[in-house]
Design a protein around this motif. Sequence first.
Motif, short mmCIF file in Angstrom:
data_model
loop_
_atom_site.label_atom_id
_atom_site.label_comp_id
_atom_site.label_asym_id
_atom_site.label_seq_id
_atom_site.Cartn_x
_atom_site.Cartn_y
_atom_site.Cartn_z
N ASP A 164 10.37 29.89 -48.51
CA ASP A 164 11.79 30.12 -48.29
C ASP A 164 12.47 30.36 -49.64
O ASP A 164 12.46 29.49 -50.51
CB ASP A 164 12.40 28.87 -47.62
N PRO A 165 13.05 31.55 -49.86
CA PRO A 165 13.61 31.86 -51.17
C PRO A 165 14.74 30.91 -51.59
O PRO A 165 14.91 30.64 -52.79
CB PRO A 165 14.10 33.30 -51.03
N TYR A 166 15.51 30.42 -50.63
CA TYR A 166 16.56 29.46 -50.96
C TYR A 166 15.96 28.17 -51.51
O TYR A 166 16.39 27.66 -52.56
CB TYR A 166 17.39 29.17 -49.72
N GLU A 167 14.95 27.65 -50.85
CA GLU A 167 14.31 26.42 -51.30
C GLU A 167 13.63 26.62 -52.66
O GLU A 167 13.65 25.73 -53.51
CB GLU A 167 13.31 25.94 -50.25
N VAL A 168 13.03 27.78 -52.85
CA VAL A 168 12.38 28.08 -54.13
C VAL A 168 13.44 28.17 -55.23
O VAL A 168 13.26 27.62 -56.33
CB VAL A 168 11.57 29.39 -54.04
N LEU A 169 14.56 28.85 -54.95
CA LEU A 169 15.61 28.98 -55.95
C LEU A 169 16.15 27.60 -56.36
O LEU A 169 16.35 27.33 -57.55
CB LEU A 169 16.76 29.84 -55.42
N GLN A 208 18.56 39.21 -59.76
CA GLN A 208 19.38 38.93 -60.94
C GLN A 208 20.87 39.19 -60.70
O GLN A 208 21.70 38.83 -61.53
CB GLN A 208 18.89 39.76 -62.13
N GLU A 209 21.20 39.80 -59.59
CA GLU A 209 22.61 39.98 -59.26
C GLU A 209 23.25 38.66 -58.81
O GLU A 209 24.48 38.54 -58.77
CB GLU A 209 22.75 41.02 -58.15
N LEU A 210 22.43 37.66 -58.50
CA LEU A 210 22.96 36.37 -58.08
C LEU A 210 23.43 35.59 -59.30
O LEU A 210 22.80 35.63 -60.37
CB LEU A 210 21.89 35.57 -57.33
N MET A 211 24.50 34.85 -59.15
CA MET A 211 25.09 34.10 -60.25
C MET A 211 24.09 33.10 -60.83
O MET A 211 23.44 32.35 -60.09
CB MET A 211 26.33 33.35 -59.75
N GLY A 212 23.95 33.14 -62.14
CA GLY A 212 23.11 32.18 -62.83
C GLY A 212 21.63 32.47 -62.77
O GLY A 212 20.81 31.68 -63.27
N VAL A 213 21.24 33.57 -62.15
CA VAL A 213 19.82 33.91 -62.02
C VAL A 213 19.45 34.94 -63.08
O VAL A 213 19.84 36.11 -62.99
CB VAL A 213 19.50 34.45 -60.61
N GLY A 214 18.73 34.49 -64.09
CA GLY A 214 18.28 35.38 -65.15
C GLY A 214 16.91 35.95 -64.84
O GLY A 214 16.35 35.72 -63.76
N PRO A 227 17.52 38.98 -51.56
CA PRO A 227 16.77 40.15 -52.03
C PRO A 227 15.38 39.71 -52.47
O PRO A 227 15.19 38.56 -52.90
CB PRO A 227 17.60 40.67 -53.21
N SER A 228 14.42 40.59 -52.37
CA SER A 228 13.03 40.24 -52.70
C SER A 228 12.57 40.80 -54.03
O SER A 228 11.50 40.42 -54.52
CB SER A 228 12.09 40.72 -51.60
N GLU A 229 13.34 41.71 -54.63
CA GLU A 229 12.95 42.31 -55.90
C GLU A 229 13.58 41.54 -57.05
O GLU A 229 14.75 41.13 -56.97
CB GLU A 229 13.41 43.77 -55.97
#
Length: 307
Positions: A39-44, A124-130, A117-119
């Motif tokens: 789950d990308p949310y849980e991974v993030l 990186q368009e998400l806030m705080g995601v480098g 998004p999966s790419e």
Amino acid sequence: MDEPETDHLPEASLEGARVALLSWYREDHRSFPWRETTDPYEVLVSEVMSQQTQLSRVVEAWREFIERWPTAADLADADRAAVVGFWTDHSLGYNNRAKYLHEAARQVTEEFDGQFPSEPAALQELMGVGPYTANAVASFAFNNGEAVVDTNVKRVLYRAFGVPDSDTAFETAANRLMPTGESRDWNNAVMELGGVACGQTPRCDEAGCPWREWCQAYATGDFTAPDVPEQPAFEGSRRQMRGRVLGALREHGELELDDLGPLVRVDYVPDGTYGREWLRELVEDLADDGLVSLEERKTSTVARLRR
């Protein structure tokens, strides 16, 4: 700039290293709850929490966070003060990370129709995601990332393959090593290697490091690294001697024990304290680990790397 040392290794050697590492990881590894989900949310959430925080402290905080806000939509609907309060109560570092995570959840919900998004570039368009976090989420959630390069990975590549201390060199070598379509398990495996076997104080034999056969540090006993500027006290250790055996067999192919001995210890004497009996025990240990094979001939014993 120097080329990464992996550029000089034959592809057959790299393939052997790939197979050995993935097999080692899949057979046994530390259990973290975020390794059991895609789950990308849980991974993030796990990636943001793990920034400069010990993983042992993250586990309980991650579980409580996911229980309280199980989806990105739940987090987006939460009061930001409550999210920051949770972060503070669990000593998870800078509060800005909580604010950014809350905003990223809002973006996913409102701007991406609830779908991550999966790419890496889109993440990186998400806030705080480098770049690092985006690549980690793409790898662990979607098996769609490049090689992850963190401090542990740099240490492993520097020691094992002599990769120069350069971000570009590390990235190039890491991506050359990573097998196609295996970013999820590969990135977990190489970080596990750095965390379990190749820490600042290495545990090569204790952890059964799968790269001992190829590792320059194991062969030479020099375990310095970018984050380990002073040589650990391994001079003359059994680990160093095992590494010298592998290095000599890699260079010479097969060797009789009495020809191998002087390459391992300059004071080797067949009937001495560090002689044939000592060397046989050392080589038999490596044989038990699946790294070396021994062949008894009429008048001698011959050792070679196991393929």
